[in-house]
Design a protein around this motif. Sequence first.
Motif, mmCIF file in Angstrom:
data_model
loop_
_atom_site.group_PDB
_atom_site.id
_atom_site.type_symbol
_atom_site.label_atom_id
_atom_site.label_comp_id
_atom_site.label_asym_id
_atom_site.label_seq_id
_atom_site.Cartn_x
_atom_site.Cartn_y
_atom_site.Cartn_z
ATOM 1 N N VAL A 106 10.908 2.734 -7.549
ATOM 2 C CA VAL A 106 11.603 3.907 -7.023
ATOM 3 C C VAL A 106 10.633 5.086 -7.052
ATOM 4 O O VAL A 106 10.286 5.594 -8.121
ATOM 5 C CB VAL A 106 12.866 4.234 -7.833
ATOM 6 N N GLY A 107 10.181 5.492 -5.877
ATOM 7 C CA GLY A 107 9.212 6.574 -5.776
ATOM 8 C C GLY A 107 7.860 6.061 -5.332
ATOM 9 O O GLY A 107 7.372 5.047 -5.848
ATOM 10 N N HIS A 108 7.254 6.750 -4.354
ATOM 11 C CA HIS A 108 5.943 6.332 -3.868
ATOM 12 C C HIS A 108 5.019 7.535 -3.779
ATOM 13 O O HIS A 108 4.514 7.895 -2.728
ATOM 14 C CB HIS A 108 6.055 5.638 -2.505
ATOM 15 N N GLY A 109 4.824 8.158 -4.937
ATOM 16 C CA GLY A 109 3.845 9.226 -5.030
ATOM 17 C C GLY A 109 2.518 8.668 -5.512
ATOM 18 O O GLY A 109 2.250 7.468 -5.427
ATOM 19 N N MET A 110 1.671 9.532 -6.060
ATOM 20 C CA MET A 110 0.364 9.094 -6.532
ATOM 21 C C MET A 110 0.495 8.048 -7.638
ATOM 22 O O MET A 110 -0.215 7.044 -7.651
ATOM 23 C CB MET A 110 -0.439 10.300 -7.030
ATOM 24 N N VAL A 111 1.420 8.300 -8.568
ATOM 25 C CA VAL A 111 1.591 7.369 -9.685
ATOM 26 C C VAL A 111 2.213 6.059 -9.205
ATOM 27 O O VAL A 111 1.827 4.973 -9.651
ATOM 28 C CB VAL A 111 2.444 8.015 -10.794
ATOM 29 N N GLY A 112 3.178 6.148 -8.281
ATOM 30 C CA GLY A 112 3.773 4.940 -7.735
ATOM 31 C C GLY A 112 2.745 4.071 -7.043
ATOM 32 O O GLY A 112 2.722 2.837 -7.212
ATOM 33 N N GLN A 113 1.858 4.679 -6.244
ATOM 34 C CA GLN A 113 0.817 3.916 -5.568
ATOM 35 C C GLN A 113 -0.152 3.307 -6.575
ATOM 36 O O GLN A 113 -0.572 2.151 -6.426
ATOM 37 C CB GLN A 113 0.065 4.805 -4.579
ATOM 38 N N ARG A 114 -0.514 4.078 -7.612
ATOM 39 C CA ARG A 114 -1.410 3.522 -8.631
ATOM 40 C C ARG A 114 -0.756 2.350 -9.353
ATOM 41 O O ARG A 114 -1.433 1.364 -9.693
ATOM 42 C CB ARG A 114 -1.815 4.610 -9.638
ATOM 43 N N PHE A 115 0.562 2.396 -9.563
ATOM 44 C CA PHE A 115 1.266 1.269 -10.178
ATOM 45 C C PHE A 115 1.111 0.010 -9.317
ATOM 46 O O PHE A 115 0.833 -1.074 -9.832
ATOM 47 C CB PHE A 115 2.746 1.596 -10.373
ATOM 48 N N LEU A 116 1.283 0.172 -8.004
ATOM 49 C CA LEU A 116 1.151 -0.982 -7.116
ATOM 50 C C LEU A 116 -0.263 -1.561 -7.187
ATOM 51 O O LEU A 116 -0.453 -2.781 -7.254
ATOM 52 C CB LEU A 116 1.474 -0.578 -5.682
ATOM 53 N N GLU A 117 -1.271 -0.684 -7.166
ATOM 54 C CA GLU A 117 -2.652 -1.157 -7.233
ATOM 55 C C GLU A 117 -2.906 -1.875 -8.555
ATOM 56 O O GLU A 117 -3.535 -2.948 -8.591
ATOM 57 C CB GLU A 117 -3.607 0.023 -7.072
ATOM 58 N N ALA A 118 -2.415 -1.286 -9.650
ATOM 59 C CA ALA A 118 -2.627 -1.899 -10.968
ATOM 60 C C ALA A 118 -1.882 -3.223 -11.087
ATOM 61 O O ALA A 118 -2.375 -4.161 -11.722
ATOM 62 C CB ALA A 118 -2.173 -0.934 -12.066
ATOM 63 N N LEU A 119 -0.711 -3.298 -10.470
ATOM 64 C CA LEU A 119 0.071 -4.538 -10.527
ATOM 65 C C LEU A 119 -0.721 -5.690 -9.909
ATOM 66 O O LEU A 119 -0.801 -6.789 -10.476
ATOM 67 C CB LEU A 119 1.396 -4.348 -9.789
ATOM 68 N N TYR A 120 -1.314 -5.424 -8.747
ATOM 69 C CA TYR A 120 -2.019 -6.494 -8.045
ATOM 70 C C TYR A 120 -3.436 -6.714 -8.551
ATOM 71 O O TYR A 120 -4.170 -7.535 -8.011
ATOM 72 C CB TYR A 120 -1.971 -6.236 -6.543
ATOM 73 N N GLU A 121 -3.802 -5.994 -9.605
ATOM 74 C CA GLU A 121 -5.024 -6.296 -10.325
ATOM 75 C C GLU A 121 -4.776 -7.336 -11.418
ATOM 76 O O GLU A 121 -5.712 -7.851 -12.018
ATOM 77 C CB GLU A 121 -5.614 -5.020 -10.942
ATOM 78 N N GLN A 122 -3.480 -7.633 -11.685
ATOM 79 C CA GLN A 122 -3.116 -8.597 -12.718
ATOM 80 C C GLN A 122 -3.073 -10.011 -12.138
ATOM 81 O O GLN A 122 -2.721 -10.211 -10.973
ATOM 82 C CB GLN A 122 -1.742 -8.251 -13.313
ATOM 83 N N GLU A 123 -3.435 -10.985 -12.967
ATOM 84 C CA GLU A 123 -3.467 -12.368 -12.510
ATOM 85 C C GLU A 123 -2.089 -12.882 -12.118
ATOM 86 O O GLU A 123 -1.966 -13.730 -11.234
ATOM 87 C CB GLU A 123 -4.053 -13.261 -13.616
#
Length: 865
Positions: A16-33
Motif C-alpha cells: 500500500v503506497g508507491h513512493g520512494m520507500v515503496g519502490q525501494r521495498f520492491l527492489e529489495a524484495l526482488y534482491e532476495q532468493e
Amino acid sequence: MTPSAPATERRRLVLVGHGMVGQRFLEALYEQEDAARWQVTVLAEEPRPAYDRVHLTSAFTGTSPEELSLCDREFLSRHGIDLRLGDPVVAVDREARRVTCASGGEVLYDALVLATGSYPFVPPVPGHDAPGCHVYRTVDDVAAIQARAAGARTGAVVGGGLLGLEAAGALRAMGLDTHVVEFAPRLMALQVDDAGGALLRQKIEQLGVTVHTGAGATSIDTGPDGEVVAMTLSDGTSFATDLVVFSAGVRPQDRLARDCGLPVGERGGITVDARCRTADPHVWAVGECARAVDGTVYGLVAPGYAMAETAARDLCGGSGEFTGADTSTKLKLLGVDVASFGDAHGATEGALDVTYADSRAGVYKKLVVGADGSLLGGVLVGDADAYATLRPLAGNGRPLTVPAEQLLLPAAAGPAGATGGAALPEDAIVCSCHNVDKATIRSAVTEGGCASVAAVKKCTKAGTGCGSCEKLLTTLVDDELAATGVAAARGLCEHFAHTRAELYEIIRVKGITTFTRLLAEHGTGEGCAVCKPVVASILATLGDTSHILDGEQAALQDTNDHFLANLQRNGSYSVVPRVPGGEITPDGLITIGAIARDFGLYTKITGGQRIDMFGATVDQLPAIWRRLVDAGFESGHAYGKALRTVKSCVGQTWCRYGVQDSVALAIELELRYRGLRAPHKIKSAVSGCARECAEARSKDFGVIATAEGWNLYVGGNGGMTPRHADLLLQDADHDTLVRTVDRFLMFYIRTADRLERTAPWIERLEGGLDHLRAVIVDDALGIAADLDAQMARHIARYEDEWAATLADPERLRRFASFVNAPGTPDPTVRFTPERAQIRPARVGEDPLPGPVTAGAGPAPKVRIR
C-alpha cells in the motif's frame, strides 16, 4: 512470524503506497532468493509511479515527472508486479486479509506492507484553507503552486525547516517577494545550532527573503472574494501575500492502521518491531508511516530505505533488524550549503564544541567531540565540502587521527588528507541512503571489476539516493583504481571509452557524420539510450544537415525528439510553438486559441512566456503543426536539449523604469540561437533594468540593461540547486554582447558533459569563471574564431523542424498511433474535464467519450511506439 507457504505456491503480497520507500521495498524484495514466492500488487494513491521526492524542487524549473521517476516499467513487467495507480486503499479487513480501494475494488493478501508515508501538517489557523493556500509535498502540489505564483506578487512559507526553505527558494526563483515564518527561534532548528541558524538567516536575507523567527501565523487574511491577501503573525506583524505554502512538518499517514485496530504511537506512527512487523503477523509497515522500535518516526529517505530492506528480507525468510538510523542531512538551500550530522547539538554527556567562523566568507562550522576524542557530530553552514568525509567519522567511537580544529580549516589551510577518503576506516558508511560502507565500495572495484563510478553505483547502489555522497564516492573509486594501476573509466557509457567532450572533438576533427562510423572507429557494441542521443546532438551541432527524423538520425533520438513534441503522462503530447521574447500578436493568440479549441487541447502559459497546448495524440500533431506553420509559428524546441526561451520584460518601450529595449534584444537572441542542440536545455532572459523582472540571473545566460549598455551573466540555474549567474561582461555594447554569448554557448557545447547544465559546468571548469572569461573574451586558447564560425554555420543552416517534416511524406508516416491502422486514435489516451478544460483521466474516473473512427476493421492494431 513470517507467513509460510509451500515452495511451489505463490502467495499474495499487497504493498500500500508507491513512493520512494515503496519502490525501494520492491527492489529489495526482488534482491532476495525467495522473492518468487510472492505475487505482488501495489496500490498507490498518487496517479503516477514512484518518483524522486528528494529532488522535487527541480520540478519548479521544468524537470518533468518522467525525469523524476524512480520506477522502471521494465522492472515491473519483469517481476509481474500489478501496479494500480490513483486508487488508494481506504479500508483493511485484517480478519479476512482483504483491502478495499477507493474505486470499490477489493484485493486479498497473505502479507500486507504499509508504505503510506506521511501528510503535510497544516496549522489550524483561521483561513488556512482559503484559495491561495497550498502544501508542498507532491508533483501536483508543485503544479498548483506554480499556477498560483503566475498571478502573485508575494509569497509566504510557513515553516523554516528543510522543505520550507526549499519552497521559499522556489517562490523567490519565480519572482515573488518571499517571506519565511518559523515558530522556533532559528531556521532549521532541528539541524543547526544558534550560531549556524544566525548565519543561515543572514545569508538568506541577503538574497532578498524576509525571515520571521520566534513567531507563528495566527491568521490567513482573505479579501472579499475569499482568497488570500495577507498574513498576521503572533508577534503582531502583518504583511500582504497572495500565496501561502505550508511546510510546517509532516505527520505519519497511519489512518488505515488506526481504523483496523493496529497499535500506533501516542503522537502517531504505526508501531513496529525491529523487523518492521506490526502487532498483526501478516502486516508490516515501513517508512514515514511507521514508528520504529526506538520510538522514532523517521522523516528521511535513508531510514525509510533501511526499513524497506529489513521488511523485504523478513518476508523472504532472511535476517536483519532495523533499530535506528542516521538522520544526517546535507543540502543547498537558496544557494547556501547546509549540513548537519550526528550529535549536532552536543547532547552527549561530556561533549565539547570546536568551532570555526568566518563572517566575511559567510562560513560557520562546528564539530562536537566526545571526551574520548571521537567525533560525535557537527554543523556546517556556507561550506559543506567536508560533510561526506566527516559524517562517516561521527559516532564510530574511534578517536580522531588529527586534531578536530584541523578538520574545520578551509581545504587550502588544512593538512593534506585530513578529510579525504583515506582518512575513513573501512566500516565507515559512505552512502547512508543505502547503508554502503567504504569496504564495500573498495571491494566493488578490486573484486567486482567495477572500473567507473557508474559501475560502482549500479553494483552497490551507493550515490543513487540523495546524492550527497557522490563526491566522496568518486574520490574513493578513483583512489582505488589508481592503487590497482587502473585508470578511472571516464567514458560516456559502456560503448564509448571517451567523454562527451572527447567525442565532440573526434567528430569535429575527423568530419564524422554518422553514429555508425563513430561506433565502428571509436566504440564497441551497438550503442545505447545514453550514447545515441548524445551523438545525435553533437552531429546536429557540428553541421549534419539531415533532419533529425531522417534515416539513422531518427533512431538516435530521445523519446520526445522522436515526435518533435513532449510526451505526457497519459500517452498524449504537448505542442509548444516558439514565441520569441514572449511577444505575440493578437492574430497569433487567436490562432493558438482556435487550434486548442478545435482539437480540444488544454492550454497553459509557461514560465518561459509561451503557450503550451496539451492533449494532442500522435495522429493530430502534423495537423496542428500545419495550422501553426501557416500562421507563421515554428517549433519552440520544448522537446529537445536545446535553447528553450529568451524571456523578457517589456523594457524601455513601455516601462517607466526601463533603460534599454529588452524585448528587441530577447527576440534577436532567441531567433539567433533557436534550434541550437546542446548537452542540456538552455534558458535565457533579458531584463530592461536593474529591477530584473525577467529573472535573468537565474538563467544559463542572462542580460540586464544598464544606462551604458548590457551586463552579461552566465551559469545561472533556478532548479534543484539554485545558482545565481556570475557577471561576465559589464556595460557591453550590442555587438560585444552578442559575440560573447555566441562563444559562451559554443564553448559550453564543446566541453560540457552529457546532461550537464551551464551552472555545474562552470563550477567544474578548472579556473572557473576566470578561465571562461580568458577563453571567450580574451581568446587565451586561440579558438575564438572557430567558435564564431561554428555559430555562424548554425545560424545559416537553421530550418524549422515542424515545417520540414510537413514537407516530407516519408517523415509524416511515423505520426500514427497504430502502424497498420493510420488515423485510428489511441483508445488508451483518456481525458476528463476540469476547470473548463481537460486533463488526463485517473484510474476509476469516467473519461470523456473518445472520437469514433469510421472504417476501422477488426484487425488487431500494432502500436508504433
